[in-house]
Design a protein around this motif. Structure first.
Motif, PDB file in Angstrom:
ATOM      1  N   HIS A 179       0.835  -1.197   0.000  1.00 48.44           N
ATOM      2  CA  HIS A 179       0.000   0.000   0.000  1.00 48.44           C
ATOM      3  C   HIS A 179       0.875   1.254   0.000  1.00 48.44           C
ATOM      4  O   HIS A 179       1.770   1.384   0.839  1.00 48.44           O
TER       5      HIS A 179
ATOM      6  N   THR B  71       0.791   5.775  -0.978  1.00 50.51           N
ATOM      7  CA  THR B  71      -0.065   6.942  -1.167  1.00 50.51           C
ATOM      8  C   THR B  71       0.295   7.670  -2.449  1.00 50.51           C
ATOM      9  O   THR B  71       1.476   7.924  -2.724  1.00 50.51           O
ATOM     10  N   CYS B  72      -0.715   7.995  -3.251  1.00 49.87           N
ATOM     11  CA  CYS B  72      -0.537   8.751  -4.484  1.00 49.87           C
ATOM     12  C   CYS B  72      -1.494   9.943  -4.480  1.00 49.87           C
ATOM     13  O   CYS B  72      -2.472   9.966  -3.734  1.00 49.87           O
ATOM     14  N   THR B  73      -1.227  10.900  -5.343  1.00 46.65           N
ATOM     15  CA  THR B  73      -2.086  12.075  -5.471  1.00 46.65           C
ATOM     16  C   THR B  73      -2.837  12.011  -6.794  1.00 46.65           C
ATOM     17  O   THR B  73      -2.249  11.721  -7.840  1.00 46.65           O
TER      18      THR B  73
ATOM     19  N   LYS C 156      -5.356  12.880  -1.956  1.00 48.62           N
ATOM     20  CA  LYS C 156      -4.374  11.811  -1.754  1.00 48.62           C
ATOM     21  C   LYS C 156      -5.118  10.522  -1.440  1.00 48.62           C
ATOM     22  O   LYS C 156      -6.025  10.509  -0.604  1.00 48.62           O
ATOM     23  N   ILE C 157      -4.721   9.446  -2.117  1.00 51.71           N
ATOM     24  CA  ILE C 157      -5.398   8.169  -1.937  1.00 51.71           C
ATOM     25  C   ILE C 157      -4.386   7.049  -1.739  1.00 51.71           C
ATOM     26  O   ILE C 157      -3.231   7.160  -2.138  1.00 51.71           O
ATOM     27  N   VAL C 158      -4.823   5.976  -1.113  1.00 50.62           N
ATOM     28  CA  VAL C 158      -3.991   4.801  -0.893  1.00 50.62           C
ATOM     29  C   VAL C 158      -4.274   3.792  -2.009  1.00 50.62           C
ATOM     30  O   VAL C 158      -5.432   3.481  -2.301  1.00 50.62           O
TER      31      VAL C 158
ATOM     32  N   ARG D 117      -9.183   6.791   0.939  1.00 47.22           N
ATOM     33  CA  ARG D 117      -8.577   8.114   1.008  1.00 47.22           C
ATOM     34  C   ARG D 117      -7.472   8.111   2.061  1.00 47.22           C
ATOM     35  O   ARG D 117      -7.574   7.409   3.060  1.00 47.22           O
ATOM     36  N   ASP D 118      -6.442   8.905   1.807  1.00 42.82           N
ATOM     37  CA  ASP D 118      -5.382   9.058   2.799  1.00 42.82           C
ATOM     38  C   ASP D 118      -5.759  10.249   3.676  1.00 42.82           C
ATOM     39  O   ASP D 118      -5.701  11.400   3.238  1.00 42.82           O
TER      40      ASP D 118
ATOM     41  N   LYS E 181      -4.280  11.349   6.425  1.00 41.64           N
ATOM     42  CA  LYS E 181      -3.208  11.867   7.265  1.00 41.64           C
ATOM     43  C   LYS E 181      -3.151  13.383   7.186  1.00 41.64           C
ATOM     44  O   LYS E 181      -3.379  13.965   6.139  1.00 41.64           O
TER      45      LYS E 181
END
Length: 257
Positions: free
Chosen positions: A198, A200-202, A241-243, A254-255, A257
């Motif tokens: 896993h 994180t991307c934007t 930002k998503i995982v 969704r990320d 953080k």
């Protein structure tokens, strides 16, 4: 003299990590320059003195252990495994399981010769066995990628290696600076590599809704900051930002953080 040489190398590599958190435009250039210099210092004088050769990397007593194979059912083979067959060593590139009705299960594998690079396609039945070779797994941090090469460093020993991107398979698209990766080594050579499941991307851009639809679709295409395109829920917008699950390129959450 060698002790001073070693201390200089460690000092420079530590400086590299200091710059890794810098966001100035010249940060990447500085990191690459430090990497190149630390790599030069990691070489050792030859017998004649004055000239240097690069210190061999990825060598360990594990190499002797790796040659002790074990018989396993071929159905258990997975991409990245190393096997020995007809006196040669192969890495499993792909493994596809097939069900043949009453004939039982089988597995179609694509193999690559470790020494020559030649590919071989074989099919094994459910009762066939192969000799699996043990590989060593080591953790590294990605410094950066350039062209078709990834530059990695072992964070505890500052051991530095260059590996081709293709050993990461399709997951290479997700590789980025400071990412923790795993190398699978055989006889001192990196045969395969993996990244976290896993990451994180934007979301850079999302597909516009199609005209004429009476209800919003559940999923839509989204372009990510690494250049790849995946399916995401329709409620996501650019900038979020998503995982991502790197094994199947799927949206996880969704990320927050």
């Amino acid at each position: 003299m060698r002790g001073l040489h070693h201390l200089k190398r460690i000092s420079i590599v530590r400086s590299l990590f200091t710059f890794s958190n810098t966001t100035s435009p010249g940060a990447l250039t500085t990191r690459r320059s430090l990497y190149s210099l630390s790599r030069l210092l990691s070489s050792t004088p030859n017998a004649a003195g004055g000239c240097y050769r690069e210190t061999p990397s990825l060598q360990s007593p594990w190499s002797a252990v790796q040659r002790r194979g074990v018989k396993v059912n071929a159905i258990q083979l997975r991409a990245g495994n190393v096997i020995e067959r007809t006196g040669r060593t192969f890495r499993v590139v792909e493994a596809e399981h097939k069900q043949q009705g009453r004939g039982g299960a089988s597995i179609q594998v694509e193999l690559r010769d470790v020494d020559t690079g030649n590919k071989l396609n074989l099919r094994f039945g459910s009762e066939e066995s192969v000799e699996k070779v043990f590989v060593e797994e080591k953790s590294f941090t990605c410094l950066y990628t350039e062209g078709d090469t990834a530059f990695l460093i072992e964070p505890n020993t500052f051991e530095q290696v260059e590996v081709p991107l293709d050993i990461f398979g399709k997951a290479a698209v997700y590789l980025k600076e400071e990412m923790k990766v795993q190398l699978q080594l055989y006889d001192g050579r990196a045969l395969s590599a993996s990244i976290p499941k896993h990451i994180t991307c934007t979301v850079v851009e999302t597909q516009d809704p199609m005209k004429g639809l009476t209800s919003a679709p559940r999923y839509k295409r989204a372009l990510l900051d690494n250049g790849s395109t995946i399916q995401v829920p329709s409620y996501l917008e650019a900038g979020e930002k998503i995982v991502i699950n790197t094994e199947d390129d799927s949206f996880v959450k969704r990320d927050n953080k």
